[in-house]
Design a protein around this motif. Structure first.
Motif, PDB file in Angstrom:
ATOM      1  N   ARG A  80      36.354  46.624  34.809  1.00  0.00           N
ATOM      2  CA  ARG A  80      35.685  47.881  34.974  1.00  0.00           C
ATOM      3  C   ARG A  80      34.196  47.616  34.430  1.00  0.00           C
ATOM      4  O   ARG A  80      33.252  48.265  34.819  1.00  0.00           O
ATOM      5  N   LEU A  81      34.093  47.030  33.122  1.00  0.00           N
ATOM      6  CA  LEU A  81      32.841  46.999  32.310  1.00  0.00           C
ATOM      7  C   LEU A  81      32.143  45.973  32.942  1.00  0.00           C
ATOM      8  O   LEU A  81      30.815  45.906  32.902  1.00  0.00           O
ATOM      9  N   GLY A  82      32.482  44.684  33.328  1.00  0.00           N
ATOM     10  CA  GLY A  82      31.937  43.671  34.001  1.00  0.00           C
ATOM     11  C   GLY A  82      30.972  43.101  32.898  1.00  0.00           C
ATOM     12  O   GLY A  82      31.121  42.990  31.603  1.00  0.00           O
ATOM     13  N   PRO A  83      29.861  42.453  33.037  1.00  0.00           N
ATOM     14  CA  PRO A  83      28.925  41.897  31.952  1.00  0.00           C
ATOM     15  C   PRO A  83      28.647  42.769  30.885  1.00  0.00           C
ATOM     16  O   PRO A  83      28.363  42.265  29.901  1.00  0.00           O
ATOM     17  N   ARG A  84      28.681  44.019  31.260  1.00  0.00           N
ATOM     18  CA  ARG A  84      28.489  44.861  29.856  1.00  0.00           C
ATOM     19  C   ARG A  84      28.982  44.719  28.821  1.00  0.00           C
ATOM     20  O   ARG A  84      28.720  45.051  27.695  1.00  0.00           O
ATOM     21  N   LEU A  85      30.310  44.148  29.078  1.00  0.00           N
ATOM     22  CA  LEU A  85      31.529  43.927  28.115  1.00  0.00           C
ATOM     23  C   LEU A  85      30.742  43.131  26.975  1.00  0.00           C
ATOM     24  O   LEU A  85      30.973  43.356  25.802  1.00  0.00           O
ATOM     25  N   LEU A  86      29.910  42.246  27.392  1.00  0.00           N
ATOM     26  CA  LEU A  86      29.467  41.117  26.317  1.00  0.00           C
ATOM     27  C   LEU A  86      28.490  41.729  25.338  1.00  0.00           C
ATOM     28  O   LEU A  86      27.934  41.152  24.374  1.00  0.00           O
ATOM     29  N   GLN A  87      27.975  43.032  26.011  1.00  0.00           N
ATOM     30  CA  GLN A  87      26.984  43.700  25.179  1.00  0.00           C
ATOM     31  C   GLN A  87      27.734  44.936  24.231  1.00  0.00           C
ATOM     32  O   GLN A  87      26.786  45.432  23.444  1.00  0.00           O
ATOM     33  N   PHE A 121      41.081  34.645  18.436  1.00  0.00           N
ATOM     34  CA  PHE A 121      39.891  35.439  18.927  1.00  0.00           C
ATOM     35  C   PHE A 121      39.901  35.454  20.546  1.00  0.00           C
ATOM     36  O   PHE A 121      39.662  36.487  21.260  1.00  0.00           O
ATOM     37  N   LEU A 122      40.351  34.263  21.125  1.00  0.00           N
ATOM     38  CA  LEU A 122      40.427  34.165  22.265  1.00  0.00           C
ATOM     39  C   LEU A 122      41.609  34.825  22.962  1.00  0.00           C
ATOM     40  O   LEU A 122      41.517  35.430  24.112  1.00  0.00           O
ATOM     41  N   ARG A 123      42.546  35.226  22.328  1.00  0.00           N
ATOM     42  CA  ARG A 123      43.683  36.065  22.668  1.00  0.00           C
ATOM     43  C   ARG A 123      43.162  37.400  22.836  1.00  0.00           C
ATOM     44  O   ARG A 123      43.790  38.061  23.796  1.00  0.00           O
ATOM     45  N   ALA A 124      42.331  37.744  22.186  1.00  0.00           N
ATOM     46  CA  ALA A 124      41.885  39.198  22.022  1.00  0.00           C
ATOM     47  C   ALA A 124      40.783  39.266  23.333  1.00  0.00           C
ATOM     48  O   ALA A 124      40.751  40.310  24.049  1.00  0.00           O
ATOM     49  N   VAL A 125      40.037  38.376  23.584  1.00  0.00           N
ATOM     50  CA  VAL A 125      38.805  38.523  24.658  1.00  0.00           C
ATOM     51  C   VAL A 125      39.157  37.912  25.897  1.00  0.00           C
ATOM     52  O   VAL A 125      38.259  38.436  26.888  1.00  0.00           O
ATOM     53  N   THR A 126      39.907  36.746  26.089  1.00  0.00           N
ATOM     54  CA  THR A 126      39.844  36.165  27.517  1.00  0.00           C
ATOM     55  C   THR A 126      40.322  36.983  28.376  1.00  0.00           C
ATOM     56  O   THR A 126      39.911  37.015  29.564  1.00  0.00           O
ATOM     57  N   PRO A 127      41.479  37.936  28.092  1.00  0.00           N
ATOM     58  CA  PRO A 127      41.690  39.104  29.487  1.00  0.00           C
ATOM     59  C   PRO A 127      40.729  39.610  30.042  1.00  0.00           C
ATOM     60  O   PRO A 127      40.402  39.632  31.135  1.00  0.00           O
ATOM     61  N   ALA A 128      39.909  40.158  28.995  1.00  0.00           N
ATOM     62  CA  ALA A 128      38.664  40.744  29.505  1.00  0.00           C
ATOM     63  C   ALA A 128      37.763  40.074  30.001  1.00  0.00           C
ATOM     64  O   ALA A 128      37.046  40.427  30.891  1.00  0.00           O
ATOM     65  N   LEU A 129      37.506  38.760  29.701  1.00  0.00           N
ATOM     66  CA  LEU A 129      36.606  38.109  30.068  1.00  0.00           C
ATOM     67  C   LEU A 129      36.911  37.592  31.619  1.00  0.00           C
ATOM     68  O   LEU A 129      35.934  37.280  32.676  1.00  0.00           O
ATOM     69  N   ALA A 130      38.202  37.680  31.955  1.00  0.00           N
ATOM     70  CA  ALA A 130      38.795  37.211  32.963  1.00  0.00           C
ATOM     71  C   ALA A 130      38.465  38.138  34.146  1.00  0.00           C
ATOM     72  O   ALA A 130      38.055  38.244  35.191  1.00  0.00           O
ATOM     73  N   GLY A 131      38.610  39.535  33.680  1.00  0.00           N
ATOM     74  CA  GLY A 131      38.441  40.534  34.636  1.00  0.00           C
ATOM     75  C   GLY A 131      37.001  40.635  34.854  1.00  0.00           C
ATOM     76  O   GLY A 131      36.499  40.862  35.845  1.00  0.00           O
ATOM     77  N   ALA A 132      36.205  40.387  33.861  1.00  0.00           N
ATOM     78  CA  ALA A 132      34.629  40.632  34.171  1.00  0.00           C
ATOM     79  C   ALA A 132      34.213  39.414  34.856  1.00  0.00           C
ATOM     80  O   ALA A 132      33.276  39.730  35.651  1.00  0.00           O
ATOM     81  N   ALA A 133      34.879  38.356  35.012  1.00  0.00           N
ATOM     82  CA  ALA A 133      34.617  37.272  35.935  1.00  0.00           C
ATOM     83  C   ALA A 133      35.032  37.520  37.176  1.00  0.00           C
ATOM     84  O   ALA A 133      34.970  36.733  38.282  1.00  0.00           O
ATOM     85  N   ARG A 134      35.750  38.656  37.526  1.00  0.00           N
ATOM     86  CA  ARG A 134      36.326  39.068  38.635  1.00  0.00           C
ATOM     87  C   ARG A 134      37.430  38.206  39.145  1.00  0.00           C
ATOM     88  O   ARG A 134      37.558  37.802  40.356  1.00  0.00           O
ATOM     89  N   MET A 135      38.361  37.631  38.292  1.00  0.00           N
ATOM     90  CA  MET A 135      39.281  36.834  38.541  1.00  0.00           C
ATOM     91  C   MET A 135      40.350  37.762  39.407  1.00  0.00           C
ATOM     92  O   MET A 135      40.593  38.497  38.832  1.00  0.00           O
TER      93      MET A 135
END
Length: 207
Positions: A80-87, A121-135
């Motif tokens: 939902r957030l896409g690249p905005r997540l990183l900000q 750390f990756l456990r917390a953010v990898t799912p969101a990063l996968a979603g942001a990458a449109r996997m």
């Protein structure tokens, strides 16, 4: 932390399981794995089962379900957030870790969801990063299930085996969880190989 663990072990089984499920879920769904001790909670739940305060099969199901659901929610938020997540403000000071996670997703694809499960750390953010990458979710889900089940089983059984020495077990798992990941990568590779072997259709582009 020791006081929190002692408190968890002192509450009734139902409340214990609810607290553990919430901690494990929040670790992945809300990107707070570096604050919320989801892995420690899973180890404590295993210790509680060893001490007779909870049923081991129930603990395994609860922890695994919370892990898989938490990852799924994290994925949806990232999509939902896409690249905005990183900000997002809470994540700005973790730019290096986020870049590492994004690189892992780009290089490993769905396997990154599994591998990320074994680093806090990756456990917390990898799912969101996968979603942001449109996997595609159909690619994300099998790796989410495999990672969640493997991680939950390992964490709970470490706590169960340690019994009253749960604090030391939590520290050990935190240090060596990457080794657990390497030990089960062969299983993941076998699943992928069999899946590809059985597929007789031409490969399609994931859209």
């Amino acid at each position: 932390m020791h006081q929190v663990i002692a408190t968890l072990l002192g509450v009734p089984a139902g409340w214990l399981l609810a607290a553990v499920a919430l901690l494990v879920f929040a670790e992945d769904a809300l990107f707070v794995g570096f604050v919320v001790p989801g892995e420690t909670a899973a180890v404590v739940a295993g210790a509680a089962a060893s001490l007779g305060r909870a049923s081991l099969p129930v603990v395994l199901v609860v922890v695994a379900a919370a892990a898989v659901l938490g990852d799924s929610v994290g994925y949806l938020v990232g999509r939902r957030l896409g690249p905005r997540l990183l900000q997002a403000r809470p994540l700005r000071r973790h730019a290096a870790g986020l870049e590492k996670g994004r690189d892992l997703v780009e290089r490993r694809g769905g396997a990154a969801v599994f591998l990320g499960r074994f680093t806090a750390f990756l456990r917390a953010v990898t799912p969101a990063l996968a979603g942001a990458a449109r996997m595609p979710y159909r690619r994300f889900l099998p790796w989410n299930l495999l990672g969640g089940l493997t991680w939950a089983t390992a964490a709970v059984l470490v706590g169960y085996a340690a019994g009253a020495s749960f604090a030391r077990a939590a520290q050990t798992l935190g240090r060596d969880s990457a080794l657990v990941a390497l030990a089960v990568v062969a299983v993941a590779g076998t699943v992928v190989a069999v899946r590809r072997h059985r597929s007789s259709r031409p490969a399609r582009h994931d859209g």
